[in-house]
Design an enzyme around this catalytic site. Structure first.
Site, PDB file in Angstrom:
ATOM      1  CG  HIS A  97      -5.701 -16.822  90.376  1.00  0.00           C
ATOM      2  ND1 HIS A  97      -4.351 -17.050  90.218  1.00  0.00           N
ATOM      3  CD2 HIS A  97      -6.188 -17.889  91.043  1.00  0.00           C
ATOM      4  CE1 HIS A  97      -4.035 -18.204  90.786  1.00  0.00           C
ATOM      5  NE2 HIS A  97      -5.134 -18.738  91.285  1.00  0.00           N
ATOM      6  CB  VAL A 140     -11.866 -11.887  90.771  1.00  0.00           C
ATOM      7  CG1 VAL A 140     -12.909 -12.600  91.618  1.00  0.00           C
ATOM      8  CG2 VAL A 140     -11.853 -10.389  91.054  1.00  0.00           C
ATOM      9  CD  GLU A 141      -8.674  -6.957  89.702  1.00  0.00           C
ATOM     10  OE1 GLU A 141      -7.793  -6.369  89.074  1.00  0.00           O
ATOM     11  OE2 GLU A 141      -9.533  -6.346  90.371  1.00  0.00           O
ATOM     12  CG  MET A 142      -2.539  -9.413  89.603  1.00  0.00           C
ATOM     13  SD  MET A 142      -1.340  -8.092  89.926  1.00  0.00           S
ATOM     14  CE  MET A 142      -0.861  -7.647  88.249  1.00  0.00           C
ATOM     15  CB  ALA A 194     -11.490  -5.967  91.248  1.00  0.00           C
TER      16      ALA A 194
END
Lengths: 358, 358
Positions: A96, A138-140, B357
């Site tokens: 993201h 930091v991902e979805m 993550a």
């Protein structure tokens, strides 16, 4: 002629000098240390999360649906590309707002056979793992509530959850998203690698150099951390046990397993990765900064084995690792159900729009 | 009973009061104004870029390969998702370094039948179009040279280009990347929508409300810009010809076609979009800020038709547009060839790595 490895094997195995006997002994030893990828992972999930056609179909659709992310642009397949070995082939994933993840994206192929998930094993299975990236900033960067509202706004998804979880009073749930994603990913296995054929008794499945590499792999220590059905992924081991690689490969600030167990002894301890399809999943290590498979083997040789492998054996082991590439999964791209007027809008930072394009 | 529309049709067409006659006349008129999606687009490309199995296979692989982008993370499918109507379902696309594109990503489905490509028609065909996003700084941010070096570093790609372009002395070229992408995208067509079945003579293919919507669509002006095989995509028309919508829908700084022709008369002129599969491609207009199909029809009614459509007719036309959704393409996800040690590395800004993550 296979003297190159078989004499070594003969010595290592304490057998006579018969090459045929050495061949037989080597296969028997390999069969003790490794297992072929089975045709199905149903047995692994049978007790906890049975693989039904309904969960597989739903899980596949969710896997490819970017609406699992807050921006509605990042899907599971973005960082675990089923057409590229099940990962994204960059050092660390981009999520993201173009943020970088801290560790290299692991392949999902055969991941169902790993002892646990993530480099530090903090998720005990793929169902628990699936909940991580969806929520990670930091991902979805999504929330379970927003995802459930998204799925509930799309009738086809509601019907599919009802069919996949018929006994659940609340079928459209974050838990069931993770459950169906686990079941779908359990279909992403890669049987019939040359090494699998070898383990099943085909002594001609590996080239002579690959046989020499397997011999070194079993007799020079690699097998200590890389064994079992996934040739790794079964336990936790210190990275740099004999000599620590540079900070580009083993960053000081990533303590690995110690961040999970809060145990000093687990500093720089990681779950050994599976080496299945390893030639497809560069760059290597949790830091993702080594692009060449040969160099990765050389790094392991120096950091874990005290340089026990000769240069030739590094080449041979690298050749053997290429025999771990199995049949890649057949994937039909799902047609995803259309949003409705009640579907939450994508959450995208409102940057100024650039010039050109479309 | 279809009196609701057929009386209108009877009047509009100046026919007798026979409902059957009105039905016949309406079908005949529709057949004059529109054409069904054919089973193949081969005829369109036959003279210029024939559709061969080799180009289709190569083009599909390139379409899904994120290595077409500088970061090696953005593929054609990222913004033209074959599982979501052939676009990305966000206002404007997100590209390299999370930059935003200026206009809504158009669907690639049936795009081969459009008179030209891009909202302003600046590319005359899909081959020319394909070269845009690959090089656009806000999209893939790649260069022809870097892409050619990437493809030449992967033997399987070199072989596929040789097979797809056997008479070309330089098969692995940016031109041939675009050529094969055009051919693959020409396979992404969606025949057999209810409206296609109607045009082929099945008078029961549309619901009564959809028939009423078609009647209004043909008789109240929509058809002036939205006609032909793609129900649009065939010409250039001023947006806001009767009353200009707000700047959120028609931004002042996007002059549209005038930026191509440098003609004052082309200010705020755009190529009318195809309405094929329109229910799958929200949000709407080049600015991508209208999420509801009904609202989009209402905006067109006010800005282009002087509110000629009654509220009921807006509902009916919206229902008719849902009859334009055809059979979505069957797509098998390609297994892409692995990089080599000579493949250029991804160009990713070296942001600090986030926490959590993997």
């Amino acid at each position: 002629m296979k003297a190159a490895y078989s004499l070594t094997a003969a010595v290592a195995l304490g057998l006579g000098s018969s090459l045929a006997a050495a061949d037989d002994a080597m296969l028997e030893r390999a069969q003790l240390l490794f297992k072929p990828i089975p045709d199905s992972a149903e047995d692994v999930l049978a007790d906890r999360n049975p693989m039904t056609p309904e969960k597989i179909e739903l899980g596949e659709m969710l896997f490819f649906d970017p609406r699992l992310s807050a921006s509605q642009t990042i899907s599971c397949n973005t960082c675990h590309n089923v057409g590229m070995g099940g990962d994204d082939n960059i050092p660390t994933s981009i999520g993201h707002d173009w943020q970088r993840g801290p560790r290299n994206s692991p392949t999902i192929f055969n991941a169902v056979f790993n002892v646990a998930q993530f480099w530090d094993g903090r998720a005990e299975d793929l169902q628990e793992q699936a909940k991580g990236p969806i929520q990670a900033g930091v991902e979805m960067n999504n929330t379970p509530d927003n995802l459930e509202r998204t799925l509930n706004s799309i009738e086809t998804y509601v019907e599919m959850f009802n069919e996949a979880f018929p006994d659940d009073p609340n079928p459209v749930s974050f838990d069931n998203v993770a459950s169906s994603l686990e079941v779908y990913q359990a279909t992403l296995i890669t049987p019939d690698a040359p090494f699998d054929l070898y383990l099943k008794g085909d002594k001609d499945a590996l080239t002579e150099q690959q046989m020499a590499g397997l011999d070194a792999f079993m007799n020079k220590g690699c097998v200590a951390c890389h064994n079992g059905v996934n040739v790794g992924g079964q336990g936790y081991y210190p990275f740099g046990v004999i000599s620590r690689p540079g900070a580009d490969i083993l960053p000081d600030d990533d303590l690995g397993r110690a961040q999970v167990t809060e145990t000093a002894a687990d500093r720089y301890v990681f779950r050994s990765p599976s080496l299945r399809n390893v030639e497809l999943t560069a760059p290597y290590f949790h830091s993702g900064n080594v692009w060449s498979l040969r160099e990765a083997v050389a790094v392991m040789n120096d950091s874990q084995l005290g340089s026990l492998l000769s240069d030739q054996e590094v080449e041979d082991v690298t050749a053997f690792l290429r025999a771990l590439t199995g049949k890649q999964p057949d994937v039909v791209y799902p047609v995803m159900p259309v949003r409705t007027d009640s579907t939450p809008l994508p959450d995208i930072p409102d940057y100024p729009r650039g010039a050109a394009a479309n």
